[in-house]
Design an enzyme around this catalytic site. Sequence first.
Site, PDB file in Angstrom:
ATOM      1  N   HIS A   1       5.687  12.236   5.862  1.00 40.43           N
ATOM      2  CA  HIS A   1       5.308  11.859   7.223  1.00 40.43           C
ATOM      3  C   HIS A   1       6.164  12.676   8.196  1.00 40.43           C
ATOM      4  O   HIS A   1       7.334  12.339   8.432  1.00 40.43           O
ATOM      5  CB  HIS A   1       5.521  10.361   7.452  1.00 40.43           C
ATOM      6  CG  HIS A   1       4.587   9.491   6.684  1.00 40.43           C
ATOM      7  ND1 HIS A   1       3.245   9.386   7.003  1.00 40.43           N
ATOM      8  CD2 HIS A   1       4.783   8.692   5.593  1.00 40.43           C
ATOM      9  CE1 HIS A   1       2.655   8.543   6.155  1.00 40.43           C
ATOM     10  NE2 HIS A   1       3.569   8.114   5.298  1.00 40.43           N
TER      11      HIS A   1
ATOM     12  N   HIS B   1      -0.140  14.257   1.208  1.00 38.62           N
ATOM     13  CA  HIS B   1       0.046  13.466  -0.019  1.00 38.62           C
ATOM     14  C   HIS B   1      -0.355  14.328  -1.209  1.00 38.62           C
ATOM     15  O   HIS B   1      -1.297  15.121  -1.132  1.00 38.62           O
ATOM     16  CB  HIS B   1      -0.830  12.212   0.037  1.00 38.62           C
ATOM     17  CG  HIS B   1      -1.203  11.665  -1.308  1.00 38.62           C
ATOM     18  ND1 HIS B   1      -2.405  11.945  -1.925  1.00 38.62           N
ATOM     19  CD2 HIS B   1      -0.514  10.875  -2.171  1.00 38.62           C
ATOM     20  CE1 HIS B   1      -2.459  11.347  -3.093  1.00 38.62           C
ATOM     21  NE2 HIS B   1      -1.327  10.683  -3.270  1.00 38.62           N
TER      22      HIS B   1
ATOM     23  N   VAL C   1       0.208  13.921  -9.320  1.00 39.55           N
ATOM     24  CA  VAL C   1      -0.236  14.365 -10.646  1.00 39.55           C
ATOM     25  C   VAL C   1       0.133  13.261 -11.621  1.00 39.55           C
ATOM     26  O   VAL C   1       1.207  12.665 -11.534  1.00 39.55           O
ATOM     27  CB  VAL C   1       0.405  15.704 -11.066  1.00 39.55           C
ATOM     28  CG1 VAL C   1      -0.178  16.858 -10.267  1.00 39.55           C
ATOM     29  CG2 VAL C   1       1.924  15.684 -10.927  1.00 39.55           C
TER      30      VAL C   1
ATOM     31  N   HIS D   1     -14.730   0.989   6.081  1.00 39.71           N
ATOM     32  CA  HIS D   1     -14.875   0.068   7.208  1.00 39.71           C
ATOM     33  C   HIS D   1     -14.750   0.791   8.542  1.00 39.71           C
ATOM     34  O   HIS D   1     -15.109   0.241   9.581  1.00 39.71           O
ATOM     35  CB  HIS D   1     -13.848  -1.053   7.124  1.00 39.71           C
ATOM     36  CG  HIS D   1     -12.424  -0.592   7.157  1.00 39.71           C
ATOM     37  ND1 HIS D   1     -11.829   0.071   6.115  1.00 39.71           N
ATOM     38  CD2 HIS D   1     -11.480  -0.682   8.133  1.00 39.71           C
ATOM     39  CE1 HIS D   1     -10.574   0.354   6.424  1.00 39.71           C
ATOM     40  NE2 HIS D   1     -10.336  -0.086   7.655  1.00 39.71           N
TER      41      HIS D   1
ATOM     42  N   ARG E   1       7.691  -1.507  -9.269  1.00 37.43           N
ATOM     43  CA  ARG E   1       8.722  -1.723  -8.250  1.00 37.43           C
ATOM     44  C   ARG E   1       8.081  -1.580  -6.868  1.00 37.43           C
ATOM     45  O   ARG E   1       7.634  -0.502  -6.488  1.00 37.43           O
ATOM     46  CB  ARG E   1       9.848  -0.711  -8.442  1.00 37.43           C
ATOM     47  CG  ARG E   1      11.006  -0.880  -7.470  1.00 37.43           C
ATOM     48  CD  ARG E   1      12.153   0.063  -7.832  1.00 37.43           C
ATOM     49  NE  ARG E   1      13.264  -0.071  -6.882  1.00 37.43           N
ATOM     50  CZ  ARG E   1      13.400   0.664  -5.784  1.00 37.43           C
ATOM     51  NH1 ARG E   1      12.504   1.616  -5.504  1.00 37.43           N
ATOM     52  NH2 ARG E   1      14.419   0.487  -4.983  1.00 37.43           N
TER      53      ARG E   1
END
Length: 256
Positions: free
Chosen positions: A49, A59, A62, A129, A213
Site C-alpha cells: 500500500h 498484490h 504464488v 456488488h 494466524r
Amino acid sequence: MLRDGAVFEQAGIGFSDVAGTRLPPSATASRPELAGASWRAVGVSLVFHPRNPYLPTTHANVRHFRATRDGETVAWWFGGGFDLTPFYPIDEDVLHWHRTARALCQPFGGARRYDAHKRWCDEYFLLKHRGETRGIGGLFFDDLHTGFDDDFAYLRAVGDGFLQAYLPIVERRHATPFGERERAFQLYRRGRYVEFNLVYDRGTLFGLQSGGRTESILMSLPPLVRWEYGYAPEPGSAEARLADYLRPRDWLAELR
C-alpha cells in the site's frame, strides 16, 4: 511488515505453510473429492500500500496445494498471479504492467496463456456488488496441474515477473506531487480493497476458516481507509476518470 516508510505506508510479505486433516467448507464445496483428505498448502503473498496516491497498490501470490488420503495424492495444483490497483491510472503504467505479464507467459503458451489468465484475473477480482473490478488486473490462475515441472516453472516466472512489472512504476511515480484531495480519494478507494478481501477473497476466507494466524491473514488490509456515503466524483475530474479503468478491457490493443 513495513510500516510508515517513505514510499510504502504499509507493505507486507507473508510465507505460509499450513496443513491439516480436514479442509474448511469453502474448499470442499466445489471439490467434494477432497472431503476427508489430509492437506498441505504453501505460499508466498505480498500486498503493498503506497503512500503516494499516484503509485498503485499491488498484490502478488504464488502457492502450491496438495491433498492426500491413505498416503496417496488425491489432488495437487499451483496457483497465483499479480494484479494492480491504481487510484489515478496512467496509461504508460498500465501498458508496461500488461506487456510484462504477456512476455512472461510467452514460453508457456504465449498469447493463449496470457489471454486466459488475464481474463481469469478480471473475473476473479470483481466486486460484484459494485459492478467494478478491483483494478486493471494482471494474471490470476488456480488449479494448475498440467505437469509439475512446467507448472512450477510458470509459477517462478510469475514471481520473477512481478518485480519486472512493478518496480519501474514505483520508480516513476513514488515522488509525484499530491495534495489533500488526492490523499482523500486514495483512502476512499482503499475501502474497495477492504470490501473485496473480506467478502470475496478465497485466500482470506480459507486462512480464517482453517484456523490460520489472523494477524498474518489480514496483513493485506490498508493501515488507513475511509468510507463515504453516496460519494460521486465530480464529472470530468481526475477521480471520475478511474471508472473507465474498472472494467475488463484489452489494454494492449486499446492503449498501444
